[in-house]
Structures are given as structure tokens and as C-alpha cells.
Design an enzyme around this catalytic site. Structure first.
Site, PDB file in Angstrom:
ATOM      1  N   GLY A  63     -53.558 -34.150 -38.734  1.00 45.28           N
ATOM      2  CA  GLY A  63     -52.854 -33.189 -39.591  1.00 45.28           C
ATOM      3  C   GLY A  63     -52.165 -32.089 -38.801  1.00 45.28           C
ATOM      4  N   VAL A  64     -52.310 -30.869 -39.284  1.00 42.66           N
ATOM      5  CA  VAL A  64     -51.686 -29.702 -38.667  1.00 42.66           C
ATOM      6  C   VAL A  64     -52.154 -29.557 -37.209  1.00 42.66           C
ATOM      7  CG1 VAL A  64     -51.590 -27.178 -38.735  1.00 42.66           C
ATOM      8  CG2 VAL A  64     -51.455 -28.489 -40.864  1.00 42.66           C
ATOM      9  N   ASP A  65     -53.452 -29.698 -37.018  1.00 43.69           N
ATOM     10  CA  ASP A  65     -54.058 -29.532 -35.690  1.00 43.69           C
ATOM     11  C   ASP A  65     -53.399 -30.473 -34.680  1.00 43.69           C
ATOM     12  OD1 ASP A  65     -55.871 -28.342 -34.028  1.00 43.69           O
ATOM     13  OD2 ASP A  65     -57.656 -29.172 -34.988  1.00 43.69           O
ATOM     14  N   ASN A 112     -60.676 -26.926 -36.545  1.00 45.15           N
ATOM     15  CA  ASN A 112     -62.082 -27.165 -36.904  1.00 45.15           C
ATOM     16  C   ASN A 112     -62.946 -26.234 -36.058  1.00 45.15           C
ATOM     17  OD1 ASN A 112     -62.458 -28.659 -34.307  1.00 45.15           O
ATOM     18  ND2 ASN A 112     -61.091 -30.103 -35.348  1.00 45.15           N
ATOM     19  N   SER A 129     -57.205 -26.187 -45.299  1.00 48.11           N
ATOM     20  CA  SER A 129     -58.290 -26.944 -45.964  1.00 48.11           C
ATOM     21  C   SER A 129     -57.837 -28.004 -46.973  1.00 48.11           C
ATOM     22  CB  SER A 129     -59.301 -26.017 -46.660  1.00 48.11           C
ATOM     23  OG  SER A 129     -60.141 -25.391 -45.722  1.00 48.11           O
ATOM     24  N   THR A 130     -56.537 -28.113 -47.256  1.00 48.76           N
ATOM     25  CA  THR A 130     -56.135 -29.036 -48.334  1.00 48.76           C
ATOM     26  C   THR A 130     -55.771 -30.442 -47.841  1.00 48.76           C
ATOM     27  OG1 THR A 130     -53.816 -28.337 -48.325  1.00 48.76           O
ATOM     28  CG2 THR A 130     -55.305 -27.139 -49.786  1.00 48.76           C
ATOM     29  N   GLY A 131     -56.056 -30.728 -46.565  1.00 48.07           N
ATOM     30  CA  GLY A 131     -55.825 -32.083 -46.050  1.00 48.07           C
ATOM     31  C   GLY A 131     -57.152 -32.772 -45.850  1.00 48.07           C
ATOM     32  N   TYR A 191     -59.910 -31.625 -45.060  1.00 45.10           N
ATOM     33  CA  TYR A 191     -61.048 -30.872 -45.583  1.00 45.10           C
ATOM     34  C   TYR A 191     -61.153 -30.930 -47.112  1.00 45.10           C
ATOM     35  CZ  TYR A 191     -62.551 -28.995 -41.058  1.00 45.10           C
ATOM     36  OH  TYR A 191     -63.044 -28.852 -39.789  1.00 45.10           O
ATOM     37  N   ILE A 244     -45.074 -27.378 -39.546  1.00 49.23           N
ATOM     38  CA  ILE A 244     -45.346 -26.022 -39.039  1.00 49.23           C
ATOM     39  C   ILE A 244     -45.187 -25.939 -37.517  1.00 49.23           C
ATOM     40  CG2 ILE A 244     -47.863 -26.270 -38.820  1.00 49.23           C
ATOM     41  CD1 ILE A 244     -47.864 -23.333 -40.112  1.00 49.23           C
TER      42      ILE A 244
HETATM   43  P1  ADP Z   1     -57.579 -29.246 -43.066  1.00 54.86           P
HETATM   44  O1  ADP Z   1     -58.461 -30.000 -42.106  1.00 54.86           O
HETATM   45  O2  ADP Z   1     -57.784 -27.740 -42.994  1.00 54.86           O
HETATM   46  O3  ADP Z   1     -57.656 -29.789 -44.451  1.00 54.86           O
HETATM   47  P2  ADP Z   1     -55.060 -30.649 -42.498  1.00 54.86           P
HETATM   48  O4  ADP Z   1     -54.226 -30.453 -41.280  1.00 54.86           O
HETATM   49  O5  ADP Z   1     -55.755 -31.972 -42.642  1.00 54.86           O
HETATM   50  O6  ADP Z   1     -56.100 -29.418 -42.492  1.00 54.86           O
HETATM   51  O7  ADP Z   1     -54.191 -30.400 -43.807  1.00 54.86           O
HETATM   52  C1  ADP Z   1     -53.848 -29.147 -44.308  1.00 54.86           C
HETATM   53  C2  ADP Z   1     -52.548 -29.257 -45.073  1.00 54.86           C
HETATM   54  O8  ADP Z   1     -51.474 -29.295 -44.149  1.00 54.86           O
HETATM   55  C3  ADP Z   1     -52.392 -30.502 -45.934  1.00 54.86           C
HETATM   56  O9  ADP Z   1     -51.759 -30.102 -47.143  1.00 54.86           O
HETATM   57  C4  ADP Z   1     -51.488 -31.402 -45.103  1.00 54.86           C
HETATM   58  O10 ADP Z   1     -50.684 -32.235 -45.915  1.00 54.86           O
HETATM   59  C5  ADP Z   1     -50.612 -30.387 -44.431  1.00 54.86           C
HETATM   60  N1  ADP Z   1     -49.988 -30.800 -43.144  1.00 54.86           N
HETATM   61  C6  ADP Z   1     -50.269 -31.896 -42.370  1.00 54.86           C
HETATM   62  N2  ADP Z   1     -49.484 -31.884 -41.266  1.00 54.86           N
HETATM   63  C7  ADP Z   1     -48.706 -30.780 -41.336  1.00 54.86           C
HETATM   64  C8  ADP Z   1     -47.688 -30.205 -40.521  1.00 54.86           C
HETATM   65  N3  ADP Z   1     -47.305 -30.782 -39.367  1.00 54.86           N
HETATM   66  N4  ADP Z   1     -47.092 -29.036 -40.929  1.00 54.86           N
HETATM   67  C9  ADP Z   1     -47.466 -28.431 -42.083  1.00 54.86           C
HETATM   68  N5  ADP Z   1     -48.420 -28.922 -42.884  1.00 54.86           N
HETATM   69  C10 ADP Z   1     -49.026 -30.083 -42.540  1.00 54.86           C
END
Ligand code: ADP
Length: 181
Positions: free
Chosen positions: A39-41, A31, A123-125, A127, A18
């Protein structure tokens, strides 16, 4: 990639990172301390650069089920919407909070009169929310909003990192749009 026209809006499901997407707003899976993380953050803050973290520190906090806006630093976006999804098994009303996080993002996109927004699977990583439970909530919440015209949004994308998550979202979208009798 899957692209589906619903009213005047194009809903897209795609695989990818993303942090590399172009959109008016990119949603971060943040968070509540807005402190950054994995992850995304992590991907978003690494790609966006330090100004975004400075803004997050100034804002300081975001309630679970809510969202805040910052600029987007070096991302190909105008804004980052930092949304806080629930922690599965920790928040009793997790489904409601997850829907509320998506709603908050859409409300902010409308407030800023944006045309395009890209969501991760909140939330699917880390969390721990099972994708099979989260996908219908994510899609249903967004699709319900599309039905409530007028909307400035023209493009809503879900950018899904792994094949399994993408497949579950794709199956769920099919089920929502073409329910079997
Ligand atoms: P949360 O803490 O809300 O669960 P995460 O970032 O740990 O957030 O994960 C949320 C989802 O995003 C998961 O399905 C993870 O596989 C996915 N994810 C991790 N990195 C990326 C990225 N760079 N771009 C898109 N999706 C990602």
C-alpha cells in the site's frame, strides 16, 4: 479535486499516489515495526529510496496512534511522517487511536514549523478500517486542529487512491462543513 478554505488553511481532497505529491511532509501509513509493507508504505519507500528505510530501522518502533519523522529521500518533500493507525477489529479503542495518529502527525508538523502536509487515508487499506467510519475521524481531527490557531500549517491535503474513498471523504467533508439542519 476539492479545495476548501477554513480560516487561514486550505484543506484539499485529491485523488492520486501520495508518493508523487509535493509537500513539506508526506504522511506514511506505517506499521509499528516501521518495517515497510504494501500500500502507501510500499509506494513511499520505493519512491523515497533506501536512506528512509535505514532511518526507520534506527528508530525501530512506533506505537499505534503515534508517529515518527524521517527525512524524505527522493520524494518531493522535506520529511516523511510515519504514522501508525489502528488495525480494525484488533484494537478495541480504534477510533481514538486513529484520531491520535492524525493528531501526532499534526503535532510533528507544527513542531517542525511546516506549512504543508499530505495525508493518505490511514488504516483503511490492509488495516481494514471501513472508509465510512475512518473518513469522519480523519477530517474532524484535522479540522479541529485548524480551529486551534496559531498554526504554521497553511495546506493540508488528503491524497486518496481510489474513487470510492475520495467520494466518501468528499461527502463527509460536505456533511461536516454544511450540516443539514
Ligand atoms: P493501512 O495499513 O494503514 O490500512 P494501506 O497503505 O494499506 O494502509 O492503505 C491505506 C489507504 O491508502 C487505502 O485506502 C489504500 O487504498 C490507499 N493507498 C494505497 N496506496 C496508496 C498510494 N500510493 N497513495 C495514496 N493512497 C494509497
Amino acid at each position: 479535486m476539492i479545495s476548501q478554505a477554513i480560516d487561514n488553511v486550505t484543506l484539499m481532497l485529491m485523488r492520486g499516489n501520495i508518493a508523487e505529491i509535493s509537500a513539506d511532509a508526506i504522511v506514511n501509513a506505517a506499521n509499528s515495526a516501521l518495517a515497510g509493507g504494501g500500500g502507501v508504505d510500499g509506494a513511499i519507500h520505493r519512491a523515497a529510496g533506501p536512506t528512509v528505510m535505514q532511518e526507520c530501522r534506527q528508530i525501530g518502533h512506533c506505537r499505534t496512534g503515534s508517529a515518527v519523522v524521517t527525512t524524505a529521500g527522493s520524494l518531493h518533500a522535506r520529511y516523511i511522517i510515519h504514522a501508525v493507525g489502528p488495525i480494525y477489529g484488533h484494537h478495541a479503542d480504534a477510533a481514538q487511536l486513529l484520531a491520535s495518529a492524525y493528531d501526532a502527525c499534526i503535532d510533528l508538523a507544527e513542531k517542525y514549523q511546516l506549512e504543508s502536509i499530505a495525508f493518505p487515508s490511514l488504516s483503511t487499506g490492509a488495516y481494514g478500517y471501513p472508509v465510512v467510519e475512518a473518513a469522519p475521524i480523519a477530517l474532524q481531527t484535522v479540522i479541529e486542529h485548524i480551529g486551534q490557531a496559531p498554526t504554521t500549517l497553511r495546506q493540508i491535503a488528503f491524497v486518496l487512491f481510489d474513487e470510492r474513498t475520495f467520494k466518501i471523504y468528499a461527502q463527509e467533508l460536505e456533511r461536516i462543513l454544511r450540516p443539514t439542519p
